[in-house]
Enzyme design. Sequence first.
Site, short mmCIF file in Angstrom:
data_model
loop_
_atom_site.label_atom_id
_atom_site.label_comp_id
_atom_site.label_asym_id
_atom_site.label_seq_id
_atom_site.Cartn_x
_atom_site.Cartn_y
_atom_site.Cartn_z
N CYS A 62 0.84 -1.20 0.00
CA CYS A 62 0.00 0.00 0.00
C CYS A 62 0.88 1.26 0.00
O CYS A 62 0.55 2.25 -0.65
CB CYS A 62 -0.94 0.00 1.21
SG CYS A 62 -2.11 -1.36 1.17
N GLU A 63 1.97 1.20 0.72
CA GLU A 63 2.92 2.31 0.74
C GLU A 63 3.47 2.55 -0.67
O GLU A 63 3.49 3.69 -1.15
CB GLU A 63 4.05 1.98 1.71
CG GLU A 63 5.00 3.11 1.97
CD GLU A 63 5.95 2.77 3.11
OE1 GLU A 63 7.16 2.92 2.87
OE2 GLU A 63 5.51 2.37 4.20
#
Length: 154
Positions: free
Chosen positions: A45-46
């Site tokens: 997600c980062e």
Amino acid sequence: MSLNVGDIAPNFELPDTELKLRTLDEFKGKKIVLTFIVAASSPVCETELCTLRDSWQEIADTGAQIVAISNDGPFANKAFAEKHNFNFPLLGDYNSKTISDYDILMKDLLHIKDYNAAKRSVFIITEDGKIGYKWVSEDPLKEPNYEEIKNFLK
């Protein structure tokens, strides 16, 4: 109910990182890159949100707005957004209502009972409020095709 390209995108009312309630309707009139992430601060997600952040100008030049949604609360989202200087709203769907409305609920993430999250997904909502593009992954480790998203916006 599965959403498809051409369907009206479900509206939502979710808190941002400043606890302000945001709705899909407030972005009407422009294309919206609506991305659902699995969990704030998780590695994939980062990478995804940092890639979108770094592509923000190119996306904005097409008249589009990025809006990200996770099932995390606003405080976890705020720490995540501040750490990475996101230049778009990150909204918290902590009860998974919007995630369910978009039919992308992933139950028992990492085989943990009742730990529900969003399937990694990208919907592009057109100016008329309809879904113009849809990508949903059953694999939480798979990233979207960023070039495909940018090409669709052009």
